[in-house]
Design an enzyme around this catalytic site. Structure first.
Site, PDB file in Angstrom:
ATOM      1  N   HIS B 274      21.075  18.185 -87.266  1.00 16.95           N
ATOM      2  CA  HIS B 274      20.678  16.990 -88.021  1.00 16.95           C
ATOM      3  C   HIS B 274      21.849  16.453 -88.855  1.00 16.95           C
ATOM      4  O   HIS B 274      22.214  15.271 -88.761  1.00 16.95           O
ATOM      5  CB  HIS B 274      19.490  17.348 -88.926  1.00 16.95           C
ATOM      6  CG  HIS B 274      18.969  16.217 -89.752  1.00 16.95           C
ATOM      7  ND1 HIS B 274      17.867  15.473 -89.399  1.00 16.95           N
ATOM      8  CD2 HIS B 274      19.405  15.688 -90.923  1.00 16.95           C
ATOM      9  CE1 HIS B 274      17.642  14.532 -90.310  1.00 16.95           C
ATOM     10  NE2 HIS B 274      18.563  14.651 -91.257  1.00 16.95           N
ATOM     11  N   GLU B 275      22.457  17.335 -89.647  1.00 15.40           N
ATOM     12  CA  GLU B 275      23.577  16.890 -90.490  1.00 15.40           C
ATOM     13  C   GLU B 275      24.756  16.469 -89.624  1.00 15.40           C
ATOM     14  O   GLU B 275      25.485  15.530 -89.964  1.00 15.40           O
ATOM     15  CB  GLU B 275      23.983  17.985 -91.476  1.00 15.40           C
ATOM     16  CG  GLU B 275      22.887  18.416 -92.456  1.00 15.40           C
ATOM     17  CD  GLU B 275      22.252  17.277 -93.233  1.00 15.40           C
ATOM     18  OE1 GLU B 275      22.962  16.292 -93.524  1.00 15.40           O
ATOM     19  OE2 GLU B 275      21.042  17.364 -93.527  1.00 15.40           O
ATOM     20  N   HIS B 278      24.382  12.873 -88.827  1.00 12.99           N
ATOM     21  CA  HIS B 278      24.861  12.031 -89.939  1.00 12.99           C
ATOM     22  C   HIS B 278      26.389  11.968 -89.945  1.00 12.99           C
ATOM     23  O   HIS B 278      26.989  10.909 -90.139  1.00 12.99           O
ATOM     24  CB  HIS B 278      24.403  12.616 -91.284  1.00 12.99           C
ATOM     25  CG  HIS B 278      22.959  12.355 -91.623  1.00 12.99           C
ATOM     26  ND1 HIS B 278      22.436  11.087 -91.692  1.00 12.99           N
ATOM     27  CD2 HIS B 278      21.943  13.202 -91.939  1.00 12.99           C
ATOM     28  CE1 HIS B 278      21.146  11.167 -92.043  1.00 12.99           C
ATOM     29  NE2 HIS B 278      20.821  12.442 -92.189  1.00 12.99           N
ATOM     30  N   GLU B 304      19.525   7.876 -90.637  1.00  6.74           N
ATOM     31  CA  GLU B 304      18.516   8.837 -90.208  1.00  6.74           C
ATOM     32  C   GLU B 304      18.265   8.723 -88.698  1.00  6.74           C
ATOM     33  O   GLU B 304      17.926   9.704 -88.048  1.00  6.74           O
ATOM     34  CB  GLU B 304      17.233   8.606 -91.016  1.00  6.74           C
ATOM     35  CG  GLU B 304      16.312   9.788 -91.106  1.00  6.74           C
ATOM     36  CD  GLU B 304      16.833  10.962 -91.930  1.00  6.74           C
ATOM     37  OE1 GLU B 304      17.852  10.830 -92.639  1.00  6.74           O
ATOM     38  OE2 GLU B 304      16.208  12.040 -91.842  1.00  6.74           O
TER      39      GLU B 304
END
Lengths: 511, 511
Positions: B274-275, B278, B304
């Site tokens: 997830h990170e 980003h 997101e």
């Protein structure tokens, strides 16, 4: 009046917050910043340094200082005459330190600051290349420029007797060239024969230090010693960097770094103890000084006295290893040290050998490396020595002081980064640290007669408490000279360091 | 004219340097700052935030913007009408973004900013206590104060239709409450029956994820996946923090954190992916935008979309694990996964179960948690719901949307930190990210028909290149709406996310 003082304190607090923020930018750069970030990081640092300079030298600061000083008296007073329990103590010390910083910063025109920043940045790159290529002439024109700017700085700042006073003053406030020359001459005269005596003996076998020592285990032992010295991990961290350092990111955030060399047990070990000594100083400063200009060590020489006391006077002592060698051997490196006994280890830790590189020098010869640099710097600044003649003067000095001659400039005149940064006047503080340290430790021994027995039992608290009470807590409210007088009742005196060395290396021979 | 623009760019560059410096202060605080430093660190951050605010809202900036805007046209123009290869593209986008930030910041009086900072600081402490004690009334007066200040903010900033527009605009520029309500209504209508269908089936056994997975091995696998996603470790670092995050400390310094739970394989694994999503966004921004306001993601929703595409659309796909499960099982956790096959693993990774806590929710139910928060926020800001009635409304909404009711406020209305920080208008961006992500990924699949086969071979580069070309490089030069139109040829449409979920969870049933 009160309002004006408050305004100055507020400005000072903002400056300290920015100084600590800049320290984080630098700490991060040295410990783990990704390589790609280097360019923007230097922009971030330049911006912060500019803001610090602008705040310190704002015309409003000059006006406020002038008004407040009229009430408090001009700088130059001795803080020893002020009752340290009176509220005025903080105010007077604050004004002296802050005023001093203002004076120095405000005198230097922005043109000079910018030129120095640009030229030293280029000089550092040139120095790296010149050292790699073992080619002094590549660095020579850069050093000539920096020397010119440095001599200009001395004239701009002014000085009591010698232009070098103005340079020294940046790192060792109020120390004079004549004073340094006096103590260094005495030191040199005593050290040279002592080194000669020891160098003539059977060489010490310290080959065990070059066995393989895994970094993780080294880290655990370094952390343990730091903790037992009194380093507070709730107010600090131990990390790794190419060059070990200590930095304050706040009154309650004093970080140390070390470097683990798996092929040399001593690098990280003594590096960690050394940095721990610096850190105890910063951690021990009176909390009331936190966030102010008083909340840092008073001079590089006093700082170095703390790191060298821990590294050498304590960390290389028979007593220290009496306790720690069995621990190191049993719990950390049983295989590597299986055939080494305490006596062998202590001799290895204290091996003396005249050598070429300052940062690898032993306790006895180290100061001679510094004395050489001091002599050369004074000669350069006086105009008695030309930069182009520096390599020859270096080699001659090494021969004269240490009896060895570099086979290359890379291992000679080009070995240190300091001159390429424009930091002339810095070196003496390393040796002054040895002298202050021994002079203070003698008093400590008188105040705490059982200290050697305590150290031999691994109890290091008494040392730190004495240092905290007599040195650390004052931050920069007392100058080095004031501290020295207050603690020892006399001026800086190299005799104590010499006595310590004579006794120690005499005793080691009897081991 | 040119000079005025240059002056604005210079101010912007300084602001960005300070923003990135503040980001380092925060990163350090979350990853390793010693506990004792917390108080001074908050002073350092407050000083930097004040300086950023002062620079952005300086009267001079207002004057310059006014003059320059007269030439360039008022904000509100669409960047899609500007040739992106013309030099004017940067200037127009820069003025739009910088002008927008100036307008918002300059409108809010210092009194409001200070009051919000103080009250939210107290509210956060009260929230921690209230959650610990499962006692909403402790938090209620604080939330009432923050709501009052938030409603005041909406009136100060102004809004096109609904006061909530002004709040949303901070996190998702130019998004309207009505638009969010429209897509959320459609999404909700389709999600509820889908969740119902799946919840009625045999529960999936994902107990293997709770075996013991050593952190070091988890770290190695997380690093490997990040690297293979295209995360550049020369321009970033992976560290640990209590709450995972991504932060930019410069255009070439984009750091991610994760958290290793040795009793749960999925925490760090999907957290890291997830990170990483980003971070790829921030790392992929056009270098010409670095150091300017355009050098960051354009909205939280688009940000997101990138993290959730990587975490869910890719990271929980059959194709991804087709390649990575054998690697994970063979090279990292052979014992822990010895009795688990690919099908079992994929079902575990995609287990659906209506539950109480948003941050632990699965891909299917997650958006319903967000929709509840959006409905409640709009009702609060409209005055239709009182803070004291919030717990009851929460529980009713959970029952209605997810079919479950919290047995405590700690696991209900008090679970998230956002409201205690005064961040109302933030939540919707989490679900908007799901919608943008699926809408973009459909286009990606059309542009690269072989993408699934590539992923199934562990080749992730094509995905990142498409994202870089179509999304990342634009930074914030295009708004979310402009990006969405440019990429997909239509407005935000929840249909694509729903189709994706229907297809995926239909297929999983056939596994």
């Amino acid at each position: 009046m009160e309002a004006q003082l408050q305004e100055l304190k507020k400005t000072d607090k903002e400056i300290q917050l920015l100084v600590h923020t800049a320290a984080l930018l630098q700490w991060d750069q040295e410990t783990g910043m990704p390589a790609g970030a280097v360019e923007e990081r230097s922009d971030q640092l330049a911006l912060l340094e500019g803001m610090i300079h602008d705040r310190l030298t704002a015309p409003r600061v000059g006006e406020l200082l002038k008004k407040v000083m009229e009430k408090f008296g001009t700088p130059g007073f001795s803080m020893l005459e002020v009752d340290e329990n009176a509220p005025i103590f903080f105010e007077k010390a604050f004004l002296r330190s802050f005023g001093r910083n203002y004076e120095r910063a405000a005198k230097l025109p922005r043109r000079w600051v910018t030129e120095m920043a640009q030229k030293s940045s280029r000089a550092q790159a040139a120095w790296v290349e010149a050292r790699r290529n073992d080619n002094f002439p590549e660095f020579q024109p850069h050093l000539e420029e920096l020397l010119r700017l440095t001599m200009e700085k001395a004239e701009i700042l002014g000085y009591p007797e010698h232009p070098y006073d103005a340079l020294l003053d940046e790192f060792e406030p109020e120390m004079r060239t004549g004073e340094v020359a006096r103590v260094f001459n005495e030191l040199q005269a005593k050290l040279k024969p002592l080194v000669g005596q020891i160098a003539a003996k059977e060489p010490v076998d310290d080959s065990f230090r070059y066995r393989t020592y895994p970094a993780d285990t080294q880290r655990e032992f370094s952390s343990r010693i730091l903790r037992e010295m009194g380093y507070d991990f709730d107010r600090g961290r131990l990390d790794e960097s190419a060059h070990p350092f200590t930095t304050s990111l706040g009154g309650k955030d004093v970080r140390v770094t070390t470097r683990y060399n798996e092929q040399d047990l001593f690098n990280a070990l003594f590096g960690s103890i050394h940095e721990g000594g610096h850190a105890l100083y910063e951690m021990g400063i009176d909390e009331n000084y936190h966030g102010s200009v008083l909340g840092e060590g008073t001079s590089l020489g006093i700082h170095e006295s703390q790191s060298r006391t821990w590294e050498n006077l304590i960390g290389r002592s028979v007593e220290f290893w009496n306790h720690y060698f069995p621990v190191l051997k049993k719990d950390y490196f049983p295989e590597q040290l299986s055939d080494i006994d305490l006596e062998h280890f202590i001799r290895g830790v204290n091996k003396v050998e005249p050598s070429l590189i300052r940062i690898n020098a032993d306790e006895l010869t180290y100061s001679l490396h510094v004395i050489l640099r001091f002599e050369l710097e004074v000669a350069l600044v006086s105009g008695d020595l030309k930069v182009r003649d520096l390599p020859a003067a270096w080699n001659e000095g090494m021969k004269r002081l240490l009896g060895v001659t570099p086979d290359s400039d890379a291992k000679g005149v080009l070995q240190d980064v300091h001159w390429s940064m424009g930091a002339i006047g810095y070196f003496p503080t390393y040796a002054l640290g040895n002298l202050f340290g021994a002079q203070f430790f003698k008093v400590l021994r008188e105040d705490i007669p059982e200290v050697d027995r305590e150290i031999a039992r691994g109890k290091l608290r008494a040392v730190r408490e004495w240092q905290g009470e007599n040195i650390h807590r004052y931050g920069s409210s007392l100058t080095a000279t004031e501290l020295c007088g207050k603690i020892s009742g006399e001026d800086l005196n190299p005799e104590y360091f010499i006595q310590y060395l004579e006794k120690k290396f005499g005793n080691l021979n009897d081991l």
